[in-house]
Scaffold this active site. Sequence first.
Site, PDB file in Angstrom:
ATOM      1  N   PHE A 108       2.645  -5.854  -4.197  1.00  0.00           N
ATOM      2  CA  PHE A 108       2.065  -7.166  -3.894  1.00  0.00           C
ATOM      3  C   PHE A 108       2.618  -8.246  -4.826  1.00  0.00           C
ATOM      4  CE2 PHE A 108      -0.497  -5.504  -7.262  1.00  0.00           C
ATOM      5  CZ  PHE A 108      -0.947  -6.600  -7.984  1.00  0.00           C
ATOM      6  N   GLU A 166       3.590   6.582   3.597  1.00  0.00           N
ATOM      7  CA  GLU A 166       3.233   6.022   2.283  1.00  0.00           C
ATOM      8  C   GLU A 166       4.107   6.643   1.187  1.00  0.00           C
ATOM      9  OE1 GLU A 166       1.435   3.460   2.194  1.00  0.00           O
ATOM     10  OE2 GLU A 166       0.073   3.553   3.889  1.00  0.00           O
ATOM     11  N   MET A 196       3.198  -4.578   4.303  1.00  0.00           N
ATOM     12  CA  MET A 196       2.004  -4.134   5.016  1.00  0.00           C
ATOM     13  C   MET A 196       2.023  -4.737   6.428  1.00  0.00           C
ATOM     14  SD  MET A 196      -0.161  -2.451   2.829  1.00  0.00           S
ATOM     15  CE  MET A 196      -1.788  -2.711   3.477  1.00  0.00           C
ATOM     16  N   PHE A 197       1.505  -3.986   7.375  1.00  0.00           N
ATOM     17  CA  PHE A 197       1.317  -4.430   8.764  1.00  0.00           C
ATOM     18  C   PHE A 197       2.623  -4.700   9.515  1.00  0.00           C
ATOM     19  CE2 PHE A 197      -2.104  -6.211   6.042  1.00  0.00           C
ATOM     20  CZ  PHE A 197      -3.071  -5.267   6.355  1.00  0.00           C
ATOM     21  N   GLY A 247       4.397  -2.131  10.847  1.00  0.00           N
ATOM     22  CA  GLY A 247       4.580  -1.057  11.823  1.00  0.00           C
ATOM     23  C   GLY A 247       5.339   0.149  11.303  1.00  0.00           C
ATOM     24  N   CYS A 297       0.910 -18.475   8.525  1.00  0.00           N
ATOM     25  CA  CYS A 297       1.638 -19.460   9.344  1.00  0.00           C
ATOM     26  C   CYS A 297       2.285 -18.845  10.588  1.00  0.00           C
ATOM     27  CB  CYS A 297       2.693 -20.166   8.502  1.00  0.00           C
ATOM     28  SG  CYS A 297       4.133 -19.143   8.136  1.00  0.00           S
TER      29      CYS A 297
END
Length: 177
Positions: free
Chosen positions: A113, A83, A13-14, A16, A141
Amino acid sequence: MNGGHIQLIIGPMFSGKSTELIRRVRRYQIAQYKCVTIKYSNDNRYGTGLWTHDKNNFEALEATKLCDVLEAITDFSVIGIDEGQFFPDIVEFCERMANEGKIVIVAALDGTFQRKPFNNILDLIPLSEMVVKLTAVCMKCFKEASFSKRLGAETKIEIIGGIDMYQSVCRKCYIDS
């Protein structure tokens, strides 16, 4: 060879993936290719069409099975799929379209996940001419992140959400949390 091929964009996820999918489809549009994008219809987070997490929108057909849009895409030479991990017929569809001479670009999560293979998306790797694994930034982090971490205790695999439900994390932060 008929020019058909499969490009696979995977990552957490995230990272791009949808943005890269849109960039590649736009590139073919500039070159005067007839392009279409397909999104998973159960993903209605931001409205109709294909959306990135930073709210960029791109017109798209909607489906839960790719075979349902076969008639609608016959005249297109480039097919973008967002997706991809959610489509049960992704492997067969992509192979068929590439064999028919179409350029197929798929953006998909490679892992759940739980860091398990996401449905059959990894079965596309040996069929693809190009595979790119993107990384995100760890939301804990700020190092390179290769994994998606779900917030909360829900264990169902198909839970569609954004930053409210998921984080991109590195290996250490995944294990530590």
